[in-house]
Design an enzyme around this catalytic site. Structure first.
Site, PDB file in Angstrom:
ATOM      1  N   THR A  46       0.831  -1.229  -0.073  1.00  0.00           N
ATOM      2  CA  THR A  46       0.044  -0.205  -0.017  1.00  0.00           C
ATOM      3  C   THR A  46       0.912   1.127  -0.104  1.00  0.00           C
ATOM      4  O   THR A  46       0.669   2.152  -0.788  1.00  0.00           O
ATOM      5  CB  THR A  46      -1.001   0.017   1.219  1.00  0.00           C
ATOM      6  OG1 THR A  46      -1.864  -1.111   1.363  1.00  0.00           O
ATOM      7  CG2 THR A  46      -1.853   1.396   1.243  1.00  0.00           C
ATOM      8  N   ALA A  97      -3.611  -0.320   6.282  1.00  0.00           N
ATOM      9  CA  ALA A  97      -4.271  -0.962   7.630  1.00  0.00           C
ATOM     10  C   ALA A  97      -4.819  -2.289   7.035  1.00  0.00           C
ATOM     11  O   ALA A  97      -5.338  -2.596   5.747  1.00  0.00           O
ATOM     12  CB  ALA A  97      -5.220  -0.206   8.322  1.00  0.00           C
ATOM     13  N   GLY A 140      -0.485  -4.830  11.365  1.00  0.00           N
ATOM     14  CA  GLY A 140       0.528  -5.690  11.811  1.00  0.00           C
ATOM     15  C   GLY A 140       0.404  -7.007  11.002  1.00  0.00           C
ATOM     16  O   GLY A 140       1.197  -8.185  11.204  1.00  0.00           O
ATOM     17  N   GLY A 174       1.737  -7.373   8.215  1.00  0.00           N
ATOM     18  CA  GLY A 174       3.109  -7.454   7.629  1.00  0.00           C
ATOM     19  C   GLY A 174       4.189  -7.664   8.728  1.00  0.00           C
ATOM     20  O   GLY A 174       5.529  -7.945   8.541  1.00  0.00           O
ATOM     21  N   GLU A 200       5.725   0.314  13.170  1.00  0.00           N
ATOM     22  CA  GLU A 200       4.629   1.305  12.917  1.00  0.00           C
ATOM     23  C   GLU A 200       4.060   1.870  14.007  1.00  0.00           C
ATOM     24  O   GLU A 200       3.518   3.026  13.780  1.00  0.00           O
ATOM     25  CB  GLU A 200       3.756   0.358  12.084  1.00  0.00           C
ATOM     26  CG  GLU A 200       4.247  -0.451  10.683  1.00  0.00           C
ATOM     27  CD  GLU A 200       3.190  -1.513  10.216  1.00  0.00           C
ATOM     28  OE1 GLU A 200       3.452  -1.779   8.997  1.00  0.00           O
ATOM     29  OE2 GLU A 200       2.479  -1.840  10.954  1.00  0.00           O
TER      30      GLU A 200
END
Length: 237
Positions: free
Chosen positions: A35, A87, A100, A102, A108
């Site tokens: 993203t 997100a 989370g 990833g 983050e």
């Protein structure tokens, strides 16, 4: 029948939003995943000169360097001007999110907590009525005490599962050395209550609940275009 890629639309929308509110990228904080890479590529296509970007993970650092950005060391910077991320789930009404997927939730969370302006970009399929509807809630835990932390989480009825990956044997370990555990909570009635509960579990380093951190959430539409949710923290376009 034609349509648009929601993530491309959201990336364009985030840059449009920055233009409307007069946001300068300055030192940019960058999340992890495809993203945010789309956001950076869209910025490049619009002629935005690469500057300094502080990554939330090693994966992001490599991507940033490949796109010509100067990679800032998170051990040096005290904060960032703008933080951009995706997100896994987003609750439109309050701007609450689960992140989370990833495995980079610790970096983050720190970056978003030290940013002057937080913009999150999602496709419309990531919107939920309650967090936990579509994805588990990840937490990062101390690697040396995984079994004990799992026992504590089980006793709280949180249905924990150590995350694994087909690319390696054993648990998924973050760049910061923590083990990623997914909580199969189902829809959450009280996300803040869960956040407080998790912070009282010894061995939980950080949670994937991002509550009260979004300024804006830009939602890309498959029908083309985007919509901006927020402001959530007192800002105005």
């Amino acid at each position: 029948m034609g349509g648009c890629d929601p993530m491309d639309e959201a990336a364009r929308g985030a840059l449009d939003l920055l233009g409307r509110i007069g946001g300068e990228l300055g030192v940019l904080g960058v999340g992890t995943g495809r993203t945010v890479m789309r956001f950076l590529r869209e910025a490049s296509a619009r002629g935005v000169e690469p500057g300094v970007a502080v990554p939330s993970s090693f994966e992001t650092a490599v991507e940033l360097a490949g796109l010509g950005w100067s990679v800032g060391d998170p051990r040096v910077y005290r904060g960032v001007n703008v933080y951009v991320d995706g997100a896994d789930e987003a609750e439109p009404g309050r701007g609450y999110m689960v992140k989370g997927g990833g495995g980079a939730l610790l970096g983050e969370k720190i970056l978003s907590s030290r940013s002057k302006l937080n913009i999150f970009i999602v496709g419309e399929d990531r919107l939920v009525g309650r967090l936990g509807e579509k994805t588990p809630v990840p937490v990062e835990v101390e690697p040396g005490f995984v079994s004990m932390v799992l026992a504590s989480l089980e006793e709280l009825g949180l249905n924990p599962r150590v995350r694994t990956s087909p690319g390696k044997r054993g648990p998924v370990v973050s760049d910061w050395g923590g083990v990623i555990v997914d909580l199969l909570t189902g829809p959450l009635e009280d996300p803040r209550g869960l956040e407080s509960m998790l912070r009282n579990v010894p061995g939980v380093r950080e949670t994937g609940l991002f509550l009260g951190l979004a300024d804006y959430i830009v939602v890309g539409l498959s029908s083309c275009g985007y919509r901006v949710l927020g402001p959530y923290r007192g800002r105005a376009v």
